[in-house]
Structures are given as C-alpha cells and as structure tokens.
Scaffold this motif. Structure first.
Motif, PDB file in Angstrom:
ATOM      1  N   SER A 211       0.836  -1.190   0.000  1.00  0.00           N
ATOM      2  CA  SER A 211       0.000   0.000   0.000  1.00  0.00           C
ATOM      3  C   SER A 211       0.874   1.245   0.000  1.00  0.00           C
ATOM      4  O   SER A 211       2.066   1.202   0.283  1.00  0.00           O
ATOM      5  CB  SER A 211      -0.927   0.009   1.216  1.00  0.00           C
ATOM      6  N   SER A 212       0.260   2.367  -0.301  1.00  0.00           N
ATOM      7  CA  SER A 212       0.996   3.627  -0.381  1.00  0.00           C
ATOM      8  C   SER A 212       0.905   4.451   0.894  1.00  0.00           C
ATOM      9  O   SER A 212       1.535   5.492   0.979  1.00  0.00           O
ATOM     10  CB  SER A 212       0.456   4.458  -1.552  1.00  0.00           C
ATOM     11  N   CYS A 213       0.115   3.994   1.882  1.00  0.00           N
ATOM     12  CA  CYS A 213      -0.101   4.799   3.101  1.00  0.00           C
ATOM     13  C   CYS A 213       0.343   4.046   4.339  1.00  0.00           C
ATOM     14  O   CYS A 213      -0.359   4.009   5.338  1.00  0.00           O
ATOM     15  CB  CYS A 213      -1.569   5.200   3.211  1.00  0.00           C
ATOM     16  N   THR A 214       1.472   3.376   4.272  1.00  0.00           N
ATOM     17  CA  THR A 214       1.936   2.571   5.405  1.00  0.00           C
ATOM     18  C   THR A 214       3.195   3.156   6.024  1.00  0.00           C
ATOM     19  O   THR A 214       4.070   2.438   6.474  1.00  0.00           O
ATOM     20  CB  THR A 214       2.197   1.128   4.953  1.00  0.00           C
ATOM     21  N   GLN A 215       3.311   4.476   6.044  1.00  0.00           N
ATOM     22  CA  GLN A 215       4.503   5.103   6.609  1.00  0.00           C
ATOM     23  C   GLN A 215       4.471   5.125   8.136  1.00  0.00           C
ATOM     24  O   GLN A 215       5.517   5.139   8.769  1.00  0.00           O
ATOM     25  CB  GLN A 215       4.633   6.534   6.078  1.00  0.00           C
ATOM     26  N   TYR A 216       3.264   5.108   8.716  1.00  0.00           N
ATOM     27  CA  TYR A 216       3.156   5.239  10.166  1.00  0.00           C
ATOM     28  C   TYR A 216       2.401   4.074  10.804  1.00  0.00           C
ATOM     29  O   TYR A 216       2.646   3.753  11.963  1.00  0.00           O
ATOM     30  CB  TYR A 216       2.459   6.550  10.529  1.00  0.00           C
ATOM     31  N   CYS A 217       1.489   3.451  10.088  1.00  0.00           N
ATOM     32  CA  CYS A 217       0.712   2.338  10.652  1.00  0.00           C
ATOM     33  C   CYS A 217      -0.059   1.671   9.526  1.00  0.00           C
ATOM     34  O   CYS A 217      -0.142   2.180   8.413  1.00  0.00           O
ATOM     35  CB  CYS A 217      -0.243   2.820  11.742  1.00  0.00           C
ATOM     36  N   ARG A 218      -0.640   0.515   9.828  1.00  0.00           N
ATOM     37  CA  ARG A 218      -1.598  -0.138   8.928  1.00  0.00           C
ATOM     38  C   ARG A 218      -2.991   0.328   9.334  1.00  0.00           C
ATOM     39  O   ARG A 218      -3.251   0.576  10.508  1.00  0.00           O
ATOM     40  CB  ARG A 218      -1.486  -1.651   9.020  1.00  0.00           C
ATOM     41  N   ARG A 219      -3.910   0.375   8.363  1.00  0.00           N
ATOM     42  CA  ARG A 219      -5.195   1.004   8.653  1.00  0.00           C
ATOM     43  C   ARG A 219      -6.314   0.370   7.831  1.00  0.00           C
ATOM     44  O   ARG A 219      -6.132   0.008   6.674  1.00  0.00           O
ATOM     45  CB  ARG A 219      -5.113   2.492   8.326  1.00  0.00           C
ATOM     46  N   LEU A 220      -7.477   0.241   8.461  1.00  0.00           N
ATOM     47  CA  LEU A 220      -8.721  -0.164   7.805  1.00  0.00           C
ATOM     48  C   LEU A 220      -9.817   0.757   8.289  1.00  0.00           C
ATOM     49  O   LEU A 220      -9.951   0.995   9.495  1.00  0.00           O
ATOM     50  CB  LEU A 220      -9.074  -1.618   8.136  1.00  0.00           C
ATOM     51  N   CYS A 221     -10.610   1.299   7.356  1.00  0.00           N
ATOM     52  CA  CYS A 221     -11.725   2.189   7.691  1.00  0.00           C
ATOM     53  C   CYS A 221     -13.007   1.575   7.176  1.00  0.00           C
ATOM     54  O   CYS A 221     -13.081   1.136   6.028  1.00  0.00           O
ATOM     55  CB  CYS A 221     -11.512   3.581   7.080  1.00  0.00           C
ATOM     56  N   ILE A 222     -14.026   1.533   8.031  1.00  0.00           N
ATOM     57  CA  ILE A 222     -15.297   0.908   7.670  1.00  0.00           C
ATOM     58  C   ILE A 222     -16.461   1.795   8.107  1.00  0.00           C
ATOM     59  O   ILE A 222     -16.366   2.534   9.085  1.00  0.00           O
ATOM     60  CB  ILE A 222     -15.455  -0.489   8.322  1.00  0.00           C
ATOM     61  N   LYS A 223     -17.546   1.695   7.366  1.00  0.00           N
ATOM     62  CA  LYS A 223     -18.817   2.262   7.804  1.00  0.00           C
ATOM     63  C   LYS A 223     -19.530   1.236   8.666  1.00  0.00           C
ATOM     64  O   LYS A 223     -19.648   0.072   8.282  1.00  0.00           O
ATOM     65  CB  LYS A 223     -19.697   2.619   6.603  1.00  0.00           C
ATOM     66  N   GLY A 224     -20.005   1.661   9.825  1.00  0.00           N
ATOM     67  CA  GLY A 224     -20.763   0.750  10.662  1.00  0.00           C
ATOM     68  C   GLY A 224     -22.115   0.432  10.042  1.00  0.00           C
ATOM     69  O   GLY A 224     -22.628   1.171   9.196  1.00  0.00           O
ATOM     70  N   ILE A 225     -22.693  -0.690  10.446  1.00  0.00           N
ATOM     71  CA  ILE A 225     -24.019  -1.094   9.971  1.00  0.00           C
ATOM     72  C   ILE A 225     -25.066  -0.482  10.890  1.00  0.00           C
ATOM     73  O   ILE A 225     -24.996  -0.623  12.113  1.00  0.00           O
ATOM     74  CB  ILE A 225     -24.140  -2.624   9.928  1.00  0.00           C
ATOM     75  N   HIS A 226     -26.033   0.197  10.302  1.00  0.00           N
ATOM     76  CA  HIS A 226     -26.976   1.015  11.061  1.00  0.00           C
ATOM     77  C   HIS A 226     -27.739   0.216  12.108  1.00  0.00           C
ATOM     78  O   HIS A 226     -28.058   0.738  13.178  1.00  0.00           O
ATOM     79  CB  HIS A 226     -27.959   1.692  10.103  1.00  0.00           C
ATOM     80  N   ARG A 227     -28.042  -1.033  11.851  1.00  0.00           N
ATOM     81  CA  ARG A 227     -28.796  -1.848  12.804  1.00  0.00           C
ATOM     82  C   ARG A 227     -27.981  -2.141  14.065  1.00  0.00           C
ATOM     83  O   ARG A 227     -28.525  -2.273  15.157  1.00  0.00           O
ATOM     84  CB  ARG A 227     -29.202  -3.190  12.185  1.00  0.00           C
ATOM     85  N   PHE A 228     -26.656  -2.262  13.917  1.00  0.00           N
ATOM     86  CA  PHE A 228     -25.810  -2.724  15.011  1.00  0.00           C
ATOM     87  C   PHE A 228     -24.936  -1.624  15.614  1.00  0.00           C
ATOM     88  O   PHE A 228     -24.524  -1.740  16.775  1.00  0.00           O
ATOM     89  CB  PHE A 228     -24.907  -3.866  14.521  1.00  0.00           C
ATOM     90  N   LEU A 229     -24.619  -0.578  14.865  1.00  0.00           N
ATOM     91  CA  LEU A 229     -23.655   0.422  15.317  1.00  0.00           C
ATOM     92  C   LEU A 229     -24.062   1.123  16.609  1.00  0.00           C
ATOM     93  O   LEU A 229     -23.203   1.316  17.493  1.00  0.00           O
ATOM     94  CB  LEU A 229     -23.405   1.445  14.204  1.00  0.00           C
ATOM     95  N   PRO A 230     -25.321   1.540  16.822  1.00  0.00           N
ATOM     96  CA  PRO A 230     -25.657   2.202  18.095  1.00  0.00           C
ATOM     97  C   PRO A 230     -25.378   1.341  19.317  1.00  0.00           C
ATOM     98  O   PRO A 230     -24.860   1.846  20.321  1.00  0.00           O
ATOM     99  CB  PRO A 230     -27.147   2.517  17.940  1.00  0.00           C
ATOM    100  N   ARG A 231     -25.690   0.061  19.272  1.00  0.00           N
ATOM    101  CA  ARG A 231     -25.406  -0.791  20.436  1.00  0.00           C
ATOM    102  C   ARG A 231     -23.907  -1.042  20.562  1.00  0.00           C
ATOM    103  O   ARG A 231     -23.380  -1.104  21.677  1.00  0.00           O
ATOM    104  CB  ARG A 231     -26.156  -2.115  20.322  1.00  0.00           C
TER     105      ARG A 231
END
Length: 384
Positions: A193-213
């Motif tokens: 990857s091109s953005c691994t200078q400081y850490c590894r990273r994954l970004c996700i959108k939470g699922i609306h049914r489960f994210l509040p809990r």
C-alpha cells in the motif's frame, strides 16, 4: 387284631376329614392375599383412570395415538436477538483536522437489497456468532468485563475479563478480542500500500442496525459518557500500533496476535465469502490484495480508551476509543450487477434498519448538535 386295625383306620379317616375342614396357615395367607388384591385392584384402576383422564398440567392438548399433535420446530431462532437494551449514547466521531463528526454508517437494505442470502448471513453473524476467545461487540454483556490501565499511572485503558469480584481481576489477563462488521471505505493493511509510513489502517462504515449498540457497549466498557471513535477516509478507523515513539506501549499477547500489532507488519486478510466457522477462521485462505471500497468485512480488534488533551486548558478533553486491528475477513463483495431471484422474499424484519437492543431506536444523527468540547460546564452546588 383286625378289630383294632379297623378302629385305627376309622380314627385316621375322621382326623383327616377334620383336618381338611380346619383352615391351614397357607390357606389363610392365600385367602388374605386374594382379598387384599380385590380391594386394591379397584384403587389401581381408579388411579390409572384418573391419570389418563387428567393429564399433567404441562400438556397443552390431549394426546391421542390416533391423531397426534403437529410437531413444532425445535430450537426456533427469534427474528431479533434477545439482548438487554443498553442506554444509547450519541454516536460521535473525531476526525483529525476536522474535529467532531457524525459516525459514518451504511444500511443493509440499501447496500445489499438485491442479495437476500448475504443480508441473512450478515445478520446471523452479527447477532449469534462467536469464536474462540473472540466476542461480538454488538451482543456483548458489558457486566462480564472490566478495564485496567495499560501501564501504571496511565490514563490509557484496556478491557479484560472480569470475574464475579472486581478484587480478583488479574492484571496479567490478556486483552479481550472483539469483532464487528461494516463496509470498507479504505484499506492499507498490506505492505504494497501507499499509506503505510506510520501504521496499517482499515476504515469501515458501521451497519446502522448494530452500530448504536456497539458504540454504547464500547462506551460502557470504559465508563465514558462522552465517547468518540476515530474517523478517517469516511469510516471508523482501525489501526495497528503507530511508528515507534517515546510513549509507544509494548505489545501484549492475545490468542489472535499481539496488541497492538507492529506498525510495519501486515495484518492478515482472509477470504470468507464461502461459509465458514468463526472458531476456525485462521484456516481460511489468506488474501494477497487489499480490500476494496464497498466490501463487507468482519474485523477483529482489541479496544483501548484514553483521554485526549484539550487544545485549550479551560476545556475538558474528550474520551477517545481506539480500535487495535488484529485481522479482517472478507464476507461479501457487492458488484452492483447481482440480482437475486428471491429478492422479493426478504421479510420486513430484515429490510428494517432500526437500531437493535438500545434504549432509543431513532436513526443515527447525521449532524452534531452540541460539540462535546464546547458544551457548557456543569454547575455544582457549594461544598458543605
């Protein structure tokens, strides 16, 4: 001589007849037994008759061998998980350079409306699956865990299993490893990857049914009232350890890798698009390419909490909750060209994106009403 024999025979015959006329001990016992049986027999018949005519109260219908009742399905699963509702918190994120922001989310009804099987699968994994030393953040019981400082005299916290007494919490316990699901917005977990200078990273959108809990559970685990998740690239950020610095904590072992993972090592990505058991996810094929934007993924992580220092001394710092990623599993890769013939068979419960098992079922807010750092101070009465 003959006369005496005749008399003796006559006397013996009379004695025998008299003996037969007298009841013997065996005859008395036999007669008594028969008489008792005749008395008990009606009672047995009456008891048996009563038990058949008046079955146990546990039976809901008359059982007849000629017309048996219909067999009901065993182990029927409820349409919604039977979980204790948690007090809902305001779902707030913090993005570096942008400040407070609403948490990004997606809905299954819009993202997977044409793929019925995947909708059912994601719902089942989120609500009913578990692995070996791997727990669903959505379905967790917060009373079974406690927080400990990452190191002495530190405001950073980690979550460990909690026995019946808080006095028996083992400071050497491993961090609890959780999992949650979401839709990928950015991924650089591999070395190419091109953005691994400081850490590894994954970004996700939470699922609306489960994210509040999930958000409420994370906040309650740390005891935070104004919790925030880190947000980056339009999603909730899960990272490895940062590039070594002066205050970089040492890694702690878990059953799923060290926490936090080293910043310069790949995070394993598994291909779970075919059915698999979460207890044996490590036997899945490893992927050699990054996750794509739009992929639905399951990610395993450990939580850490800390107090962010305010930019202005008069303000109170916000409580941050970070995700130390350990692995990711690809569950589904929507292409936009998939059309399910059974799309019309999706029931209303599955198409409903209402948040589950929280005190407030309103949709997640897309705006921030009152920023936490700018909220007015709480007035306190005089100290007596």
């Amino acid at each position: 001589m003959n006369v005496d024999l005749k008399k003796e025979k006559t006397l013996n015959t009379q004695d025998a007849s008299e003996t037969l006329k007298r009841p013997t001990l065996y005859a008395i016992i036999l007669q008594t037994s028969v008489h008792s049986l005749m008395l008990v027999r009606p009672m047995i018949a009456q008891s048996t008759h009563t038990a058949w005519r008046e079955p146990s109260t546990t039976l809901t219908r008359h059982i007849s061998p000629v017309n048996p009742p219909p067999v009901e399905p065993r182990h029927a699963e409820p349409s919604e998980p039977q979980l204790l509702p948690l007090i809902r918190h305001d779902e707030v994120g913090f993005e570096f350079g942008a400040g407070l922001t609403p948490l990004p989310f997606t809905t299954l009804s819009s993202a997977l409306s044409n793929n019925v099987n995947q909708m059912r699968r994601i719902n089942a994994i989120a609500t009913r699956s578990f692995g070996t030393m791997l727990y669903s953040l959505f379905a967790t019981d917060v009373s079974k865990y406690a927080w400990l400082p990452v190191w002495s005299n530190s405001s950073s916290k980690r979550i460990v299993p909690c026995p019946t007494s808080l006095d028996k919490v083992n400071v050497n316990s491993h961090d609890v490893v959780w999992f949650m699901m979401g839709q990928c917005t950015h991924c650089d977990l591999l070395t190419d990857s091109s953005c691994t200078q400081y850490c590894r990273r994954l970004c996700i959108k939470g699922i609306h049914r489960f994210l509040p809990r999930e958000f409420a559970a994370a906040a309650m685990l740390f005891g935070y009232k104004n919790a925030t998740f880190a947000v980056s690239h339009g999603g909730i950020e899960l990272t490895t350890g940062r590039k070594p610095g002066d205050k970089t904590p040492k890694s702690r072992p878990t059953a799923h890798g060290s926490v936090p993972r080293p910043w310069d090592q790949d995070v394993p990505i598994y291909d779970g698009r075919k059915p698999f058991s979460l207890t044996g996810y490590q036997q899945l094929d490893r992927m050699e390419t990054e996750l794509e934007s739009g992929d639905f993924v399951l990610t395993g992580f450990a939580l850490n909490g800390y107090r962010e220092k305010p930019l202005i001394e008069s303000q109170t710092g916000a409580d941050r909750i970070g995700f130390n990623i350990l692995f990711a599993i690809l569950l589904s890769r929507p292409t936009g060209r998939y059309i399910d013939k059974d799309a019309a068979a999706v029931n209303n419960d599955m198409m409903d994106d209402t948040p589950l098992s929280v005190s407030n079922h309103e949709p997640i807010k897309t705006t921030i009403d009152v920023p936490i750092d700018e909220a007015p101070p709480v007035e306190r009465g005089p100290v007596l």
